[in-house]
Design an enzyme around this catalytic site. Structure first.
Site, PDB file in Angstrom:
ATOM      1  N   GLY A 123       0.018   2.760  -4.315  1.00  0.00           N
ATOM      2  CA  GLY A 123       0.545   2.748  -2.958  1.00  0.00           C
ATOM      3  C   GLY A 123       0.653   1.331  -2.431  1.00  0.00           C
ATOM      4  O   GLY A 123       1.521   0.559  -2.852  1.00  0.00           O
ATOM      5  N   TRP A 169       6.118   3.525  -2.325  1.00  0.00           N
ATOM      6  CA  TRP A 169       6.193   2.630  -1.157  1.00  0.00           C
ATOM      7  C   TRP A 169       5.901   3.349   0.151  1.00  0.00           C
ATOM      8  O   TRP A 169       5.818   2.718   1.204  1.00  0.00           O
ATOM      9  CB  TRP A 169       7.578   1.975  -1.094  1.00  0.00           C
ATOM     10  N   LYS A 170       5.815   4.674   0.104  1.00  0.00           N
ATOM     11  CA  LYS A 170       5.593   5.469   1.329  1.00  0.00           C
ATOM     12  C   LYS A 170       6.598   5.031   2.417  1.00  0.00           C
ATOM     13  O   LYS A 170       7.743   4.728   2.082  1.00  0.00           O
ATOM     14  CB  LYS A 170       4.128   5.347   1.770  1.00  0.00           C
ATOM     15  N   GLY A 229      -5.792   4.849   0.149  1.00  0.00           N
ATOM     16  CA  GLY A 229      -5.695   3.973   1.312  1.00  0.00           C
ATOM     17  C   GLY A 229      -7.019   3.431   1.809  1.00  0.00           C
ATOM     18  O   GLY A 229      -7.088   2.863   2.900  1.00  0.00           O
ATOM     19  N   HIS A 270       2.665  15.199  -2.916  1.00  0.00           N
ATOM     20  CA  HIS A 270       1.734  14.125  -2.525  1.00  0.00           C
ATOM     21  C   HIS A 270       0.775  14.654  -1.450  1.00  0.00           C
ATOM     22  O   HIS A 270       1.171  15.475  -0.616  1.00  0.00           O
ATOM     23  CB  HIS A 270       2.520  12.913  -2.006  1.00  0.00           C
TER      24      HIS A 270
HETATM   25  P1  13P Z   1      -2.980   3.528  -2.118  1.00  0.00           P
HETATM   26  O1  13P Z   1      -2.759   2.821  -3.442  1.00  0.00           O
HETATM   27  O2  13P Z   1      -2.448   2.760  -0.948  1.00  0.00           O
HETATM   28  O3  13P Z   1      -4.405   3.960  -1.965  1.00  0.00           O
HETATM   29  O4  13P Z   1      -2.099   4.870  -2.162  1.00  0.00           O
HETATM   30  C1  13P Z   1      -2.207   5.707  -3.247  1.00  0.00           C
HETATM   31  C2  13P Z   1      -1.152   6.749  -3.173  1.00  0.00           C
HETATM   32  O5  13P Z   1      -1.207   7.623  -2.323  1.00  0.00           O
HETATM   33  C3  13P Z   1      -0.036   6.654  -4.120  1.00  0.00           C
HETATM   34  O6  13P Z   1       0.757   7.795  -4.090  1.00  0.00           O
END
Ligand code: 13P
Length: 243
Positions: A220, A10-11, A168, A93
């Site tokens: 993500g 989820w960052k 992203g 990460h």
């Molecule tokens: P996204 O799926 O938003 O590209 O992010 C990938 C990610 O960094 C998962 O750790």
């Protein structure tokens, strides 16, 4: 041991109420056979571990410090993560490496400490676009894998290949690149599950999951919506023939 895993990173998103709503919706709809892990920000872990307690969903953190306790202002220890019900922890990460300057040495210490404290590390590796253009993608990933896992018992380790240039952007790496890199990583870590991360969506999960050495995903932004995340797990299972 090689197995299927779909994990949500989820960052730095949500407030507690939104996080709880999304988690509750996940509990309601995710009944899959694949192992599912959700990694929310630290401050939601305790609450979400209660939400997930009677479900199939496992809890992970997005980072940790390698020391158990002490004068390390702002850091979170493996003991703390265990005490709030974490089973997994994402380590290395690319955002930790590139924004916060974590080195291979730091990440190795964290992997060792996680395992010592019975946390399963999800080790992220991946090259930048510049490194790929220089023809160094495999060298970089090999160095990251070997440095982080040097002397480590691999039985609880998960690796996630996340090419920095695909995170992203909405566009994952192409299938040939993923296939080539996963086969390469498989040669380094054998039976360890190797996940793919970088713009995994419900629309592309099926074709990505067709790659034999892709054992799952680290998702993500598409994991912030419970229904989209569930669709990704379903598409993954459809491609792998899980029923
Ligand atoms: P996204 O799926 O938003 O590209 O992010 C990938 C990610 O960094 C998962 O750790």
């Amino acid at each position: 041991m090689r197995r299927n895993i779909v994990a949500a990173n989820w960052k730095m998103h949500f407030g507690i109420n939104e996080a709880e709503n999304v988690a509750e919706r996940m509990v309601e709809i995710i009944k899959n056979k694949t192992e599912v892990i959700v990694c929310p920000p630290f401050v939601f872990l305790d609450r979400l571990s209660r939400v997930f307690s009677d479900s199939l969903i496992k809890l992970g953190a997005q980072n940790m410090y390698f020391e158990e306790k002490g004068a390390f202002t702002g850091e979170i220890s493996p003991i703390m993560l265990k005490s709030v019900g974490c089973e997994y922890v994402i380590l290395g990460h690319s955002e930790r490496r590139h924004i916060f300057g974590e080195s291979d040495i730091d990440i190795h210490k964290k992997v060792v400490s996680a395992i010592e404290h019975d946390l399963k590390p999800i080790l992220c590796v991946g090259e930048t676009l510049a490194q790929r253009k220089d023809g160094k993608a495999k060298d970089v990933v090999e160095r990251q894998v070997i440095a982080a896992l040097d002397g480590v018992d691999l039985s609880s380790v998960v690796v996630a290949y996340e090419p920095v240039w695909a995170i992203g952007t909405g566009v994952p790496a192409d299938l040939d690149t993923i296939n080539e890199m996963h086969t390469f990583i498989r040669g380094l870590v054998e039976d360890v599950p190797v996940l793919y991360g970088g713009s995994v969506k419900d629309k592309n999960a099926f074709e990505l999951a067709h790659i034999d050495d892709v054992d799952g995903f680290l998702v993500g932004s598409a994991s912030l919506d419970a229904d989209v995340f569930k669709k990704i797990i379903d598409e993954f299972e459809r491609a792998k023939g899980v029923n």
